[in-house]
Design an enzyme around this catalytic site. Structure first.
Site, PDB file in Angstrom:
ATOM      1  N   HIS A  55       0.931  -1.185   0.101  1.00 47.29           N
ATOM      2  CA  HIS A  55      -0.017  -0.190  -0.164  1.00 47.29           C
ATOM      3  C   HIS A  55       0.805   1.278   0.017  1.00 47.29           C
ATOM      4  O   HIS A  55       1.935   1.166   0.531  1.00 47.29           O
ATOM      5  CB  HIS A  55      -0.973   0.006   1.330  1.00 47.29           C
ATOM      6  N   GLU A  57       0.792   3.809   1.815  1.00 46.65           N
ATOM      7  CA  GLU A  57       1.474   4.418   3.296  1.00 46.65           C
ATOM      8  C   GLU A  57       2.727   3.426   3.775  1.00 46.65           C
ATOM      9  O   GLU A  57       3.619   3.917   3.981  1.00 46.65           O
ATOM     10  CB  GLU A  57       0.236   4.004   4.128  1.00 46.65           C
ATOM     11  N   CYS A  85      -6.060   1.800   6.007  1.00 48.56           N
ATOM     12  CA  CYS A  85      -6.796   0.664   6.631  1.00 48.56           C
ATOM     13  C   CYS A  85      -6.211   0.287   7.720  1.00 48.56           C
ATOM     14  O   CYS A  85      -5.227   0.975   8.290  1.00 48.56           O
ATOM     15  CB  CYS A  85      -6.597  -0.423   5.495  1.00 48.56           C
ATOM     16  N   CYS A  88      -2.163  -0.283   7.304  1.00 48.86           N
ATOM     17  CA  CYS A  88      -1.644   0.904   7.367  1.00 48.86           C
ATOM     18  C   CYS A  88      -1.675   1.733   8.768  1.00 48.86           C
ATOM     19  O   CYS A  88      -0.716   2.240   9.244  1.00 48.86           O
ATOM     20  CB  CYS A  88      -1.825   1.678   6.286  1.00 48.86           C
TER      21      CYS A  88
END
Length: 151
Positions: A55, A57, A85, A88
């Site tokens: 992801h 992040e 999410c 993260c």
């Protein structure tokens, strides 16, 4: 507000999200700043890397930690185009990010103001300052365009 422009880190996160969409990835971008300077930026790459943890992040946090030579990013801010999410949010906690700025809320998968609300749990080791909504319209439009094209 007339004449108001996005802070540079959020504008750069949105540019990263655009790159993500162009690469066929869900359009999410992230930037890490430290004392006002950009130290890392990334966009989603799970499909390209065959890595479900890639992801924006996570990648930005990894790059910032490497650039700064520390797993603790206590003087850093994370700017991201979508509410993080649970995975993260957990990385933000463990990295000790000081401030989190995110553009669009994510009622389905977010874990900051929705879902697990990771930073509100008693077990949360660190709670960053959280600011949302900056750049929300553009971030949400990128996501809508991306998924509309795939339906």
């Amino acid at each position: 507000m007339t004449g108001w422009t996005l802070p540079v880190p959020m504008a750069r996160a949105l540019a990263q999200a655009e790159q993500s969409a162009a690469a066929g990835e869900v359009p999410i971008g992230a930037v890490v700043t430290c004392r006002g300077e950009v130290v890392a930026e990334a966009h989603n790459e799970p499909r390209a890397t065959h890595d479900p943890t890639a992801h924006a992040e996570i990648l930005a946090i990894r790059r910032a930690a490497e650039a700064l030579g520390s797993e603790r990013l206590t003087d850093c801010e994370l700017w991201v185009t979508l509410e993080p999410c649970a995975m993260c949010a957990g990385a933000i906690v463990h990295a000790r990010i000081a401030k989190l700025y995110y553009a669009a809320s994510d009622p389905k998968g977010g874990a900051v103001e929705h879902g697990a609300r990771v930073f509100e749990q008693d077990q949360c080791l660190h709670k960053p300052e959280v600011y949302s909504g900056m750049g929300e319209a553009r971030a949400a439009e990128l996501l809508r365009e991306f998924f509309r094209e795939r339906r």
